[in-house]
Scaffold this motif. Structure first.
Motif, PDB file in Angstrom:
ATOM      1  N   ALA A   1      32.186  19.436 -59.195  1.00 52.03           N
ATOM      2  CA  ALA A   1      32.594  20.440 -58.217  1.00 52.03           C
ATOM      3  C   ALA A   1      32.672  21.825 -58.847  1.00 52.03           C
ATOM      4  O   ALA A   1      32.225  22.826 -58.266  1.00 52.03           O
ATOM      5  CB  ALA A   1      33.944  20.054 -57.601  1.00 52.03           C
ATOM      6  N   ILE A   2      33.229  21.908 -60.037  1.00 52.03           N
ATOM      7  CA  ILE A   2      33.330  23.198 -60.729  1.00 52.03           C
ATOM      8  C   ILE A   2      31.938  23.744 -61.047  1.00 52.03           C
ATOM      9  O   ILE A   2      31.662  24.947 -60.868  1.00 52.03           O
ATOM     10  CB  ILE A   2      34.168  23.043 -62.020  1.00 52.03           C
ATOM     11  CG1 ILE A   2      35.624  22.713 -61.658  1.00 52.03           C
ATOM     12  CG2 ILE A   2      34.106  24.311 -62.864  1.00 52.03           C
ATOM     13  CD1 ILE A   2      36.463  22.297 -62.851  1.00 52.03           C
TER      14      ILE A   2
ATOM     15  N   LEU B   1      27.123  28.535 -57.146  1.00 51.32           N
ATOM     16  CA  LEU B   1      27.272  29.289 -55.900  1.00 51.32           C
ATOM     17  C   LEU B   1      27.529  30.767 -56.201  1.00 51.32           C
ATOM     18  O   LEU B   1      26.910  31.652 -55.608  1.00 51.32           O
ATOM     19  CB  LEU B   1      28.440  28.734 -55.077  1.00 51.32           C
ATOM     20  CG  LEU B   1      28.153  27.702 -53.996  1.00 51.32           C
ATOM     21  CD1 LEU B   1      29.454  27.216 -53.371  1.00 51.32           C
ATOM     22  CD2 LEU B   1      27.238  28.270 -52.922  1.00 51.32           C
ATOM     23  N   LEU B   2      28.437  31.025 -57.122  1.00 54.65           N
ATOM     24  CA  LEU B   2      28.805  32.400 -57.444  1.00 54.65           C
ATOM     25  C   LEU B   2      27.694  33.122 -58.204  1.00 54.65           C
ATOM     26  O   LEU B   2      27.451  34.314 -57.981  1.00 54.65           O
ATOM     27  CB  LEU B   2      30.100  32.424 -58.255  1.00 54.65           C
ATOM     28  CG  LEU B   2      31.399  32.490 -57.432  1.00 54.65           C
ATOM     29  CD1 LEU B   2      31.526  31.321 -56.453  1.00 54.65           C
ATOM     30  CD2 LEU B   2      32.615  32.510 -58.359  1.00 54.65           C
TER      31      LEU B   2
ATOM     32  N   LEU C   1      29.991  20.466 -52.374  1.00 58.81           N
ATOM     33  CA  LEU C   1      31.290  20.845 -52.933  1.00 58.81           C
ATOM     34  C   LEU C   1      32.416  20.418 -51.995  1.00 58.81           C
ATOM     35  O   LEU C   1      33.433  19.850 -52.435  1.00 58.81           O
ATOM     36  CB  LEU C   1      31.326  22.358 -53.159  1.00 58.81           C
ATOM     37  CG  LEU C   1      32.669  22.957 -53.594  1.00 58.81           C
ATOM     38  CD1 LEU C   1      33.159  22.336 -54.894  1.00 58.81           C
ATOM     39  CD2 LEU C   1      32.551  24.475 -53.727  1.00 58.81           C
ATOM     40  N   ASP C   2      32.271  20.664 -50.711  1.00 59.01           N
ATOM     41  CA  ASP C   2      33.273  20.275 -49.727  1.00 59.01           C
ATOM     42  C   ASP C   2      33.446  18.754 -49.701  1.00 59.01           C
ATOM     43  O   ASP C   2      34.575  18.248 -49.622  1.00 59.01           O
ATOM     44  CB  ASP C   2      32.837  20.798 -48.350  1.00 59.01           C
ATOM     45  CG  ASP C   2      33.924  20.691 -47.306  1.00 59.01           C
ATOM     46  OD1 ASP C   2      35.117  20.865 -47.647  1.00 59.01           O
ATOM     47  OD2 ASP C   2      33.594  20.445 -46.132  1.00 59.01           O
TER      48      ASP C   2
ATOM     49  N   LEU D   1      39.308  24.725 -53.846  1.00 57.03           N
ATOM     50  CA  LEU D   1      39.130  24.541 -55.282  1.00 57.03           C
ATOM     51  C   LEU D   1      39.944  25.573 -56.050  1.00 57.03           C
ATOM     52  O   LEU D   1      40.536  25.264 -57.104  1.00 57.03           O
ATOM     53  CB  LEU D   1      37.649  24.644 -55.638  1.00 57.03           C
ATOM     54  CG  LEU D   1      37.275  24.300 -57.090  1.00 57.03           C
ATOM     55  CD1 LEU D   1      37.615  22.851 -57.412  1.00 57.03           C
ATOM     56  CD2 LEU D   1      35.788  24.562 -57.335  1.00 57.03           C
ATOM     57  N   GLY D   2      40.012  26.787 -55.548  1.00 55.99           N
ATOM     58  CA  GLY D   2      40.795  27.828 -56.201  1.00 55.99           C
ATOM     59  C   GLY D   2      42.271  27.498 -56.237  1.00 55.99           C
ATOM     60  O   GLY D   2      42.939  27.691 -57.267  1.00 55.99           O
ATOM     61  N   HIS D   3      42.811  26.997 -55.133  1.00 55.21           N
ATOM     62  CA  HIS D   3      44.225  26.593 -55.112  1.00 55.21           C
ATOM     63  C   HIS D   3      44.455  25.382 -56.015  1.00 55.21           C
ATOM     64  O   HIS D   3      45.483  25.288 -56.689  1.00 55.21           O
ATOM     65  CB  HIS D   3      44.660  26.275 -53.686  1.00 55.21           C
ATOM     66  CG  HIS D   3      44.822  27.484 -52.822  1.00 55.21           C
ATOM     67  ND1 HIS D   3      45.721  28.486 -53.105  1.00 55.21           N
ATOM     68  CD2 HIS D   3      44.189  27.855 -51.674  1.00 55.21           C
ATOM     69  CE1 HIS D   3      45.644  29.427 -52.173  1.00 55.21           C
ATOM     70  NE2 HIS D   3      44.715  29.075 -51.300  1.00 55.21           N
ATOM     71  N   LEU D   4      43.514  24.462 -56.022  1.00 58.95           N
ATOM     72  CA  LEU D   4      43.655  23.256 -56.837  1.00 58.95           C
ATOM     73  C   LEU D   4      43.719  23.591 -58.318  1.00 58.95           C
ATOM     74  O   LEU D   4      44.530  23.033 -59.068  1.00 58.95           O
ATOM     75  CB  LEU D   4      42.479  22.307 -56.553  1.00 58.95           C
ATOM     76  CG  LEU D   4      42.433  20.994 -57.334  1.00 58.95           C
ATOM     77  CD1 LEU D   4      43.615  20.112 -56.986  1.00 58.95           C
ATOM     78  CD2 LEU D   4      41.118  20.263 -57.051  1.00 58.95           C
ATOM     79  N   LEU D   5      42.874  24.523 -58.752  1.00 60.09           N
ATOM     80  CA  LEU D   5      42.766  24.844 -60.174  1.00 60.09           C
ATOM     81  C   LEU D   5      43.534  26.104 -60.567  1.00 60.09           C
ATOM     82  O   LEU D   5      43.650  26.403 -61.765  1.00 60.09           O
ATOM     83  CB  LEU D   5      41.292  25.036 -60.552  1.00 60.09           C
ATOM     84  CG  LEU D   5      40.365  23.837 -60.312  1.00 60.09           C
ATOM     85  CD1 LEU D   5      38.929  24.215 -60.636  1.00 60.09           C
ATOM     86  CD2 LEU D   5      40.805  22.638 -61.147  1.00 60.09           C
TER      87      LEU D   5
END
Length: 694
Positions: free
Chosen positions: A506-507, A513-514, A487-488, A561-565
């Protein structure tokens, strides 16, 4: 006759397939056999590039007398620690609990039939030597103790399992507020451990510590801390000049046997070189040191030339795992030189420069009879001594280095572990992508793309990753590191070249992961998935080792990823991870630098730049932003891209101009259509001045 390892894919296990030991892989057949026959398990863990693993194999596992005793008393299980890091983690910790000594490889542990360790060590010779018991004497004594002292062993096992449970961090509190205190504690600790003469941390054996160096570099980029830049840049310079770096072929070895980086343990690991590509690229951005640029060029070239598997239609595939330390049964033989070997292929003028520059004029530095090349003095000093210009000295050195490399290519090469590991590929994908973006090298970016496409096609099955691939077989449940590192790497690759397929991938990785790794009750991520084979412990690692902590990288990547989306779920999960490990950070800050980078990013969200415009116009803006700090996220999205997530779906200009949107956390400024204004906002002057290196 081959034993039960003959059908495996691991090169390490296959090295032992012809042993007279009746080896099994770690599987249900072997574990059931131990229970049915009421025999203890002899667990041997190693990897293909491990020198002392080879030594113990020659002395013990290839010996008929030792093998007969092993087969009589034990169910023998051989494990590749690179394919099964879950088992390696558990049993390395167990060895420390049993002996109060750190482990290593080969790891030799004796287990009860239900997998609980009761005795162990690392390397054992066949007969007593160096203060170590002989393996042949040890085996019957361990077997006798297992059968005679069952109650004691059971009591010890219960205590050990309790210690495992106590190692898991307790639940984080929602009332906790983060501060910069752990960051400052880590800096103090790293400064105290720093070697101001040779660079690096600690004494011999001296490891590379990329997570610690990355933390220092980020403190420079985010806080302008010149002292941390000095620590990182001085260390990287010394490593680049030393023998731990392959001066002819590129790439770094695993560690130095001395405090000055002169003589390495010669194995080359993919997991070291991926992060080092990121480090040297970032250090070049900070210092403009031409040596750092050369190191990146040579190491990226080595990765593509020697470590990338071929793909279809002339394209590349995934990256291989490692190169052995040995060739022709001698450690370092491929890399070291005699003076006569060098002088034979060079002109006298070339040899004069090489001998001074690489230290051939000095006494032998390897086993008192050979020379391992390292930079002995600056080229400018060599030019002055030879009474030639610096330009002429460089021309002679370049010509000589090429000739020595071609001569070395004729030697018997070290063995290569050609399995493809998902996690290690994630590290190299990030390294090639970051280096390719910084130095405008599309071939390096394409190499990373080849690896991603290979993984998606080969190791992504039914929306789940598998851990390893070789010879057409992909298998084994993937681990936390596989998902986090990949992912990184994808988030870095999308900044070098944006592809919608990579964002979708990536999503998907983040969601697994979650769903499969997150501890929803306490926070953080377990190393193994929810549906993984049940073992005696389910670790939740926080500390960095040779590789960064999976929890640290997962938190860091999910934040980005959270900030990006604009996805709160990812940000919240990263925050919960930091909370559960916050007390660990407070006590052992210097050992958890990957988590500290995520903590710093939580305290100061990353600046994110979205560029929209036609591809040709975007190229100029991308080029101007290449030297942006690594803390800044830059995504160039051509106008023709449609169907983007809301946060990325910025309106594209209809002419040949470019629009830029800059956000940090929940704060965004109006769109920018002037490149110089964007550079001012991002504090990029085309070169970040450094007082330390030119």
């Amino acid at each position: 006759m081959p034993n039960h390892l003959a059908g495996e894919t691991s090169p390490y296990l296959l090295q032992h397939a012809e042993n007279p030991v009746d080896w099994y892989p770690w599987d249900e057949e072997a574990l059931t056999l131990a229970r049915v026959q009421k025999k203890p398990i002899l667990l041997s863990v190693g990897y293909s590039a491990c020198h002392w693993c080879h030594v113990m194999a020659h002395e013990c596992f290839e010996d008929a007398e030792v093998a007969a005793m092993m087969n009589q008393c034990f169910i023998n299980i051989k494990v590749d620690r690179e394919e099964r890091p879950d088992l390696d983690q558990i049993y390395q910790m167990a060895l420390y609990m049993l002996t109060q000594r750190s482990g290593g490889w080969p790891l030799t542990l004796f287990l009860t039939s239900d997998q609980k360790p009761f005795f162990g060590g690392v390397y054992f010779p066949k007969t007593p030597r160096h203060g170590l018991p002989g393996f042949l004497d040890l085996l019957p004594r361990v077997a006798e103790a297992y059968h005679a002292r069952g109650a004691d062993i059971e009591q010890q096992s219960a205590s050990l399992l309790k210690s495992f449970a106590n190692m898991l961090p307790s639940e984080g509190t929602d009332a906790l507020e983060f501060s910069r205190e752990p960051l400052e504690h880590a800096l103090t600790e790293l400064k105290n451990r720093f070697d101001p003469v040779n660079g690096g941390f600690g004494d011999a054996p001296k490891f590379l510590h990329p997570a610690e160096l990355q933390f220092c570099l980020r403190r420079y980029f985010t806080q302008g801390n010149g002292e941390t830049l000095r620590i990182a840049a001085h260390t990287l310079q010394k490593m680049a000049e030393g023998g731990i770096y392959d001066q002819l072929g590129g790439g770094f070895c695993r560690y130095s046997t001395d405090p000055s980086w002169h003589i390495p343990h010669f194995e080359k690991m993919l997991y070291d070189n991926g992060p080092l590509l990121v480090l040297y690229a970032d250090a070049w951005v900070a210092t403009d040191n031409s040596l750092f640029k050369r190191i990146v060029e040579q190491t990226a070239g080595w990765a593509m030339r020697e470590m990338q598997s071929p793909g279809g239609a002339g394209s590349g595939g995934g990256y291989y795992s490692a190169l052995d330390a040995d060739s022709e049964d001698e450690e370092g033989k491929f890399y070291v030189w005699d003076r006569s070997q060098a002088s034979r292929v060079l002109t006298p003028e070339e040899y004069g420069v090489v001998a001074s520059y690489y230290g051939l004029e000095r006494a032998p530095n390897f086993e008192h009879k050979h020379w391992h090349l390292e930079i002995a003095q600056p080229l400018a000093h060599v030019a002055e001594a030879e009474h030639i210009s610096l330009e002429e000295a460089q021309q002679r050195l370049t010509s000589a280095t090429r000739k020595l490399f071609l001569e070395r290519e004729l030697r018997v090469h070290p063995g290569r572990d050609d399995k493809v590991l998902t996690s290690w590929n994630g590290l190299m994908i990030k390294g090639m992508a970051r280096a390719g973006r910084v130095f405008a090298r599309d071939d390096w970016v394409q190499s990373a793309i080849f690896a991603v496409d290979f993984i998606r096609a080969t190791l992504w099955k039914n929306n789940r990753l598998v851990a390893t691939y070789k010879d057409g077989k992909a298998h084994l449940n993937a681990y936390l590191d596989d998902y986090a590192f990949l992912l990184d790497g994808l988030l870095e690759l999308m900044q070098a070249k944006f592809r919608q397929t990579d964002l979708d991938f990536a999503i998907a990785l983040a969601n697994v992961l979650l769903e499969q790794f997150e501890d929803r009750q306490s926070g953080g991520f377990f190393f193994t998935s929810l549906d993984h084979e049940k073992l005696i412990h389910r670790p939740k690692p926080a500390h960095d080792n040779a590789m960064p902590s999976g929890n640290g990288v997962a938190a860091y990547a999910l934040q980005r990823l959270g900030h990006l989306l604009g996805k709160h779920r990812y940000l919240q999960t990263a925050e919960h991870t930091l909370k559960v490990f916050y007390s660990t950070l407070s006590r052992y800050a210097g050992s958890c630098c990957s988590l500290l980078v995520a903590l710093e990013q939580s305290l100061t969200p990353p600046q994110m730049v979205i560029l929209r415009g036609k591809a040709q116009a975007l190229a100029k803006w991308e080029d101007a932003l290449r030297r942006s700090a690594p803390s800044i996220l830059v995504f160039a999205l051509p106008s023709e891209l449609v169907g983007l997530p809301p946060n990325l779906s910025k309106p594209a200009p209809i002419d040949d101009t470019v629009n830029a949107w800059v956000c940090q956390g929940v704060k965004c400024i109006p769109e920018i259509s002037d490149l110089q204004e964007l550079l001012r906002v991002c504090e990029i002057q085309g070169k970040i001045e450094s007082p330390f290196y030119n």
